[in-house]
Scaffold this active site. Sequence first.
Site, PDB file in Angstrom:
ATOM      1  N   GLN A 102       0.854  -1.204   0.000  1.00 58.46           N
ATOM      2  CA  GLN A 102       0.000   0.000   0.000  1.00 58.46           C
ATOM      3  C   GLN A 102       0.888   1.251   0.000  1.00 58.46           C
ATOM      4  O   GLN A 102       0.401   2.347  -0.195  1.00 58.46           O
ATOM      5  CB  GLN A 102      -0.886   0.036   1.248  1.00 58.46           C
ATOM      6  CG  GLN A 102      -1.820  -1.139   1.389  1.00 58.46           C
ATOM      7  CD  GLN A 102      -2.511  -1.108   2.738  1.00 58.46           C
ATOM      8  OE1 GLN A 102      -3.548  -0.466   2.924  1.00 58.46           O
ATOM      9  NE2 GLN A 102      -1.938  -1.788   3.709  1.00 58.46           N
ATOM     10  N   HIS A 120      -1.250   1.575  -4.373  1.00 56.56           N
ATOM     11  CA  HIS A 120      -1.716   2.951  -4.190  1.00 56.56           C
ATOM     12  C   HIS A 120      -0.849   3.945  -4.948  1.00 56.56           C
ATOM     13  O   HIS A 120      -0.907   5.150  -4.690  1.00 56.56           O
ATOM     14  CB  HIS A 120      -1.741   3.320  -2.697  1.00 56.56           C
ATOM     15  CG  HIS A 120      -2.788   2.567  -1.939  1.00 56.56           C
ATOM     16  ND1 HIS A 120      -2.737   2.416  -0.578  1.00 56.56           N
ATOM     17  CD2 HIS A 120      -3.893   1.901  -2.345  1.00 56.56           C
ATOM     18  CE1 HIS A 120      -3.797   1.711  -0.174  1.00 56.56           C
ATOM     19  NE2 HIS A 120      -4.504   1.373  -1.221  1.00 56.56           N
ATOM     20  N   CYS A 150       1.507  19.073 -22.831  1.00 54.07           N
ATOM     21  CA  CYS A 150       0.305  19.878 -23.159  1.00 54.07           C
ATOM     22  C   CYS A 150       0.151  21.090 -22.249  1.00 54.07           C
ATOM     23  O   CYS A 150      -0.795  21.862 -22.392  1.00 54.07           O
ATOM     24  CB  CYS A 150      -0.951  19.004 -23.061  1.00 54.07           C
ATOM     25  SG  CYS A 150      -1.451  18.664 -21.366  1.00 54.07           S
ATOM     26  N   ASN A 213       2.632  -6.671  13.655  1.00 57.27           N
ATOM     27  CA  ASN A 213       2.232  -5.309  13.986  1.00 57.27           C
ATOM     28  C   ASN A 213       2.407  -5.127  15.492  1.00 57.27           C
ATOM     29  O   ASN A 213       1.822  -5.884  16.257  1.00 57.27           O
ATOM     30  CB  ASN A 213       0.747  -5.115  13.589  1.00 57.27           C
ATOM     31  CG  ASN A 213       0.316  -3.674  13.703  1.00 57.27           C
ATOM     32  OD1 ASN A 213       0.731  -2.969  14.631  1.00 57.27           O
ATOM     33  ND2 ASN A 213      -0.501  -3.211  12.773  1.00 57.27           N
ATOM     34  N   GLU A 215       1.193  -3.119  17.461  1.00 52.78           N
ATOM     35  CA  GLU A 215      -0.028  -2.734  18.200  1.00 52.78           C
ATOM     36  C   GLU A 215      -1.066  -3.843  18.216  1.00 52.78           C
ATOM     37  O   GLU A 215      -2.240  -3.629  18.445  1.00 52.78           O
ATOM     38  CB  GLU A 215      -0.606  -1.446  17.594  1.00 52.78           C
ATOM     39  CG  GLU A 215       0.247  -0.239  17.958  1.00 52.78           C
ATOM     40  CD  GLU A 215      -0.144   1.020  17.195  1.00 52.78           C
ATOM     41  OE1 GLU A 215       0.685   1.939  17.170  1.00 52.78           O
ATOM     42  OE2 GLU A 215      -1.245   1.058  16.617  1.00 52.78           O
TER      43      GLU A 215
HETATM   44  C1  BV8 Z   1     -11.426   2.174  -3.989  1.00 55.16           C
HETATM   45  C2  BV8 Z   1      -2.196   6.950  -1.446  1.00 55.16           C
HETATM   46  C3  BV8 Z   1     -13.198   1.740  -5.507  1.00 55.16           C
HETATM   47  C4  BV8 Z   1      -2.254   8.422  -1.288  1.00 55.16           C
HETATM   48  C5  BV8 Z   1      -3.881   5.938   0.025  1.00 55.16           C
HETATM   49  C6  BV8 Z   1     -15.048  -0.602   0.814  1.00 55.16           C
HETATM   50  C7  BV8 Z   1     -14.688  -1.040  -0.448  1.00 55.16           C
HETATM   51  C8  BV8 Z   1     -14.044  -0.183  -1.337  1.00 55.16           C
HETATM   52  C9  BV8 Z   1     -13.715   1.128  -0.960  1.00 55.16           C
HETATM   53  C10 BV8 Z   1     -14.086   1.568   0.290  1.00 55.16           C
HETATM   54  C11 BV8 Z   1     -14.734   0.705   1.175  1.00 55.16           C
HETATM   55  N1  BV8 Z   1     -14.951   1.416   2.319  1.00 55.16           N
HETATM   56  C12 BV8 Z   1     -14.436   2.658   2.177  1.00 55.16           C
HETATM   57  C13 BV8 Z   1     -13.939   2.787   0.954  1.00 55.16           C
HETATM   58  C14 BV8 Z   1     -13.332   4.007   0.419  1.00 55.16           C
HETATM   59  C15 BV8 Z   1     -11.849   4.113   0.742  1.00 55.16           C
HETATM   60  C16 BV8 Z   1     -11.468   3.652   2.120  1.00 55.16           C
HETATM   61  O1  BV8 Z   1     -10.989   2.532   2.290  1.00 55.16           O
HETATM   62  N2  BV8 Z   1     -11.662   4.513   3.107  1.00 55.16           N
HETATM   63  C17 BV8 Z   1     -11.246   4.174   4.453  1.00 55.16           C
HETATM   64  C18 BV8 Z   1     -10.560   5.369   5.088  1.00 55.16           C
HETATM   65  C19 BV8 Z   1     -12.470   3.705   5.213  1.00 55.16           C
HETATM   66  N3  BV8 Z   1     -11.078   3.359  -0.234  1.00 55.16           N
HETATM   67  C20 BV8 Z   1     -10.813   3.932  -1.426  1.00 55.16           C
HETATM   68  O2  BV8 Z   1     -11.272   4.990  -1.786  1.00 55.16           O
HETATM   69  C21 BV8 Z   1      -9.916   3.138  -2.371  1.00 55.16           C
HETATM   70  N4  BV8 Z   1     -10.517   3.111  -3.678  1.00 55.16           N
HETATM   71  O3  BV8 Z   1     -11.796   1.355  -3.223  1.00 55.16           O
HETATM   72  O4  BV8 Z   1     -11.908   2.275  -5.292  1.00 55.16           O
HETATM   73  C22 BV8 Z   1     -14.116   2.862  -5.156  1.00 55.16           C
HETATM   74  C23 BV8 Z   1     -14.155   3.956  -6.000  1.00 55.16           C
HETATM   75  C24 BV8 Z   1     -15.052   4.989  -5.692  1.00 55.16           C
HETATM   76  C25 BV8 Z   1     -15.844   4.944  -4.524  1.00 55.16           C
HETATM   77  C26 BV8 Z   1     -15.753   3.829  -3.646  1.00 55.16           C
HETATM   78  C27 BV8 Z   1     -14.882   2.784  -3.973  1.00 55.16           C
HETATM   79  C28 BV8 Z   1      -8.570   3.840  -2.550  1.00 55.16           C
HETATM   80  C29 BV8 Z   1      -7.820   3.841  -1.259  1.00 55.16           C
HETATM   81  C30 BV8 Z   1      -6.391   4.383  -1.508  1.00 55.16           C
HETATM   82  C31 BV8 Z   1      -6.178   5.655  -0.722  1.00 55.16           C
HETATM   83  N5  BV8 Z   1      -4.787   6.085  -0.875  1.00 55.16           N
HETATM   84  N6  BV8 Z   1      -2.611   6.323  -0.191  1.00 55.16           N
HETATM   85  C32 BV8 Z   1      -1.224   8.901  -0.300  1.00 55.16           C
HETATM   86  O5  BV8 Z   1      -0.408   8.106   0.218  1.00 55.16           O
HETATM   87  O6  BV8 Z   1      -1.236  10.119  -0.072  1.00 55.16           O
HETATM   88  S1  BV8 Z   1      -4.265   5.188   1.476  1.00 55.16           S
HETATM   89  C33 BV8 Z   1      -3.074   5.364   2.678  1.00 55.16           C
HETATM   90  O7  BV8 Z   1      -3.517   4.496   3.733  1.00 55.16           O
HETATM   91  C34 BV8 Z   1      -1.682   4.859   2.342  1.00 55.16           C
HETATM   92  O8  BV8 Z   1      -1.522   4.300   1.073  1.00 55.16           O
HETATM   93  C35 BV8 Z   1      -1.464   3.764   3.389  1.00 55.16           C
HETATM   94  O9  BV8 Z   1      -0.616   2.771   2.985  1.00 55.16           O
HETATM   95  C36 BV8 Z   1      -2.844   3.289   3.506  1.00 55.16           C
HETATM   96  C37 BV8 Z   1      -3.170   2.342   4.608  1.00 55.16           C
HETATM   97  O10 BV8 Z   1      -2.622   2.810   5.806  1.00 55.16           O
HETATM   98  P1  BV8 Z   1      -1.517   1.877   6.520  1.00 55.16           P
HETATM   99  O11 BV8 Z   1      -0.468   1.554   5.526  1.00 55.16           O
HETATM  100  O12 BV8 Z   1      -2.203   0.731   7.173  1.00 55.16           O
HETATM  101  O13 BV8 Z   1      -0.907   2.868   7.569  1.00 55.16           O
HETATM  102  P2  BV8 Z   1      -1.486   3.212   9.023  1.00 55.16           P
HETATM  103  O14 BV8 Z   1      -0.734   4.394   9.517  1.00 55.16           O
HETATM  104  O15 BV8 Z   1      -2.985   3.236   8.979  1.00 55.16           O
HETATM  105  O16 BV8 Z   1      -1.091   1.928   9.896  1.00 55.16           O
HETATM  106  C38 BV8 Z   1       0.264   1.641  10.129  1.00 55.16           C
HETATM  107  C39 BV8 Z   1       0.283   0.372  10.961  1.00 55.16           C
HETATM  108  O17 BV8 Z   1       1.642  -0.020  11.159  1.00 55.16           O
HETATM  109  C40 BV8 Z   1      -0.328   0.520  12.342  1.00 55.16           C
HETATM  110  O18 BV8 Z   1      -1.228  -0.563  12.559  1.00 55.16           O
HETATM  111  C41 BV8 Z   1       0.864   0.406  13.303  1.00 55.16           C
HETATM  112  O19 BV8 Z   1       0.527  -0.283  14.473  1.00 55.16           O
HETATM  113  C42 BV8 Z   1       1.829  -0.403  12.496  1.00 55.16           C
HETATM  114  N7  BV8 Z   1       3.251  -0.134  12.790  1.00 55.16           N
HETATM  115  C43 BV8 Z   1       3.804   1.017  13.249  1.00 55.16           C
HETATM  116  N8  BV8 Z   1       5.141   0.849  13.363  1.00 55.16           N
HETATM  117  C44 BV8 Z   1       5.427  -0.415  12.939  1.00 55.16           C
HETATM  118  C45 BV8 Z   1       4.220  -1.041  12.580  1.00 55.16           C
HETATM  119  N9  BV8 Z   1       4.161  -2.312  12.129  1.00 55.16           N
HETATM  120  C46 BV8 Z   1       5.325  -2.990  12.042  1.00 55.16           C
HETATM  121  N10 BV8 Z   1       6.530  -2.445  12.366  1.00 55.16           N
HETATM  122  C47 BV8 Z   1       6.611  -1.173  12.817  1.00 55.16           C
HETATM  123  N11 BV8 Z   1       7.801  -0.650  13.148  1.00 55.16           N
HETATM  124 ZN    ZN Z   2      -0.371  16.768 -20.632  1.00 51.89          ZN
END
Ligand code: BV8
Ligand code: ZN
Length: 254
Positions: A102, A120, A150, A213, A215
Site C-alpha cells: 500500500q 496505491h 500539453c 504489527n 499494536e
Molecule cells: C477504492 C495513497 C473503488 C495516497 C492511500 C469498501 C470497499 C471499497 C472502498 C471503500 C470501502 N470502504 C471505504 C472505501 C473508500 C476508501 C477507504 O478505504 N476509506 C477508508 C478510510 C475507510 N477506499 C478507497 O477509496 C480506495 N478506492 O476502493 O476504489 C471505489 C471507488 C469509488 C468509490 C468507492 C470505492 C482507494 C484507497 C487508496 C487511498 N490512498 N494512499 C497517499 O499516500 O497520499 S491510502 C493510505 O492508507 C496509504 O496508502 C497507506 O498505505 C494506507 C493504509 O494505511 P496503513 O499503511 O495501514 O498505515 P497506518 O498508519 O494506517 O497503519 C500503520 C500500521 O503499522 C499501524 O497498525 C501500526 O501499528 C503499524 N506499525 C507502526 N510501526 C510499525 C508497525 N508495524 C510494524 N513495524 C513497525 N515498526
Molecule cells: Zn499533458
Amino acid sequence: MDENILQVAASWLFQHEKIAVLTGAGISQESGIPTFRGNDGVWKHYRAQDLATPEAFARNPELVWEWYLYRRQLVREKKPNPAHYALVRLKNLKQKTELITQNVDGLHRRSGFGEHTEMHGYLFRDVCTRCSWEREDYESHEKIPHCPRCGSMMRPGVVWFGESIPEKAWQHFHRLSRECELLMVIGTSQVVYPAAALSQYVRQRSAYVIEINPELTTSCQGKSIYLGYKAGFILPKLIDELEKLFKKTREVDR
Ligand code: BV8
Ligand code: ZN
C-alpha cells in the site's frame, strides 16, 4: 519473545510455496517515515479527506501539492530497513513469494525486492491531469508542475480516496486473494479498502495468515499467527528461523 511461535511461523513459511505479502506504512516506520494513523502519523496535522482526494485537489491544488512535496522531501533520503531486506531474503528462499504494498514510498524498489505491486501508486510520479503523460520526478519544486507535452497541471501519481485501484494492481490483488496459500500482513492498520479485505478473503478460504504489527493484541489461533513486534525486529529473526529449516533439510539430504 515467544521463540516457539516464531518457529511455528517459520515452519508455515517453509511448508508453503504460494506466499503473498501485503505491507503498509508500518514496514517503513523504522526507516524514519511516519505512518498515517499512528501518533507520529502524517495524517495528524491533516485529515486524509482534506488532502488525498480528487475533490481536495480540485479545491486547492496548491495545498495538496505542498503536502506531497513535503512528503517527497521527507522520503527522498530515507532508506530501506531490515524489514524490507528480510523480505528480499524471503523471496530468495521462496521464489514464488509475491508482494503487494500500500506504500507509495518506493522502499521495496530500493531494497531490491524486484517485481511487486504498488497498489496505491508511487509518491515520486507526476501524472498530467489532461493528457495522462507521466514521469518520475525527484526534483524539488516550488510550485505545481505542468505537463511538458500539453502544459496542463500535473498531479501526484498516487491513488486517492474515492479513486479506483489501477487495473493491473487490482488483477494481482484478486489473484493473490484467491490463490495464495499463506498471507503475511505487515505494518498495516487494515482500515483502507480494498487492501484491508485481503486478509479477510484469505481467512475465509482458511489459508494461513501471519500478521506483524506491534499494536496487535489479538491472540494466535487456528491458521493465524500474530507477532506483536516491530517488523524491523521480528522479520529478520523469522527469516533466520526459516533459513535454519532449509539448512537442516540440506544436512539430512546429504
Ligand atoms: C477504492 C495513497 C473503488 C495516497 C492511500 C469498501 C470497499 C471499497 C472502498 C471503500 C470501502 N470502504 C471505504 C472505501 C473508500 C476508501 C477507504 O478505504 N476509506 C477508508 C478510510 C475507510 N477506499 C478507497 O477509496 C480506495 N478506492 O476502493 O476504489 C471505489 C471507488 C469509488 C468509490 C468507492 C470505492 C482507494 C484507497 C487508496 C487511498 N490512498 N494512499 C497517499 O499516500 O497520499 S491510502 C493510505 O492508507 C496509504 O496508502 C497507506 O498505505 C494506507 C493504509 O494505511 P496503513 O499503511 O495501514 O498505515 P497506518 O498508519 O494506517 O497503519 C500503520 C500500521 O503499522 C499501524 O497498525 C501500526 O501499528 C503499524 N506499525 C507502526 N510501526 C510499525 C508497525 N508495524 C510494524 N513495524 C513497525 N515498526
Ligand atoms: Zn499533458
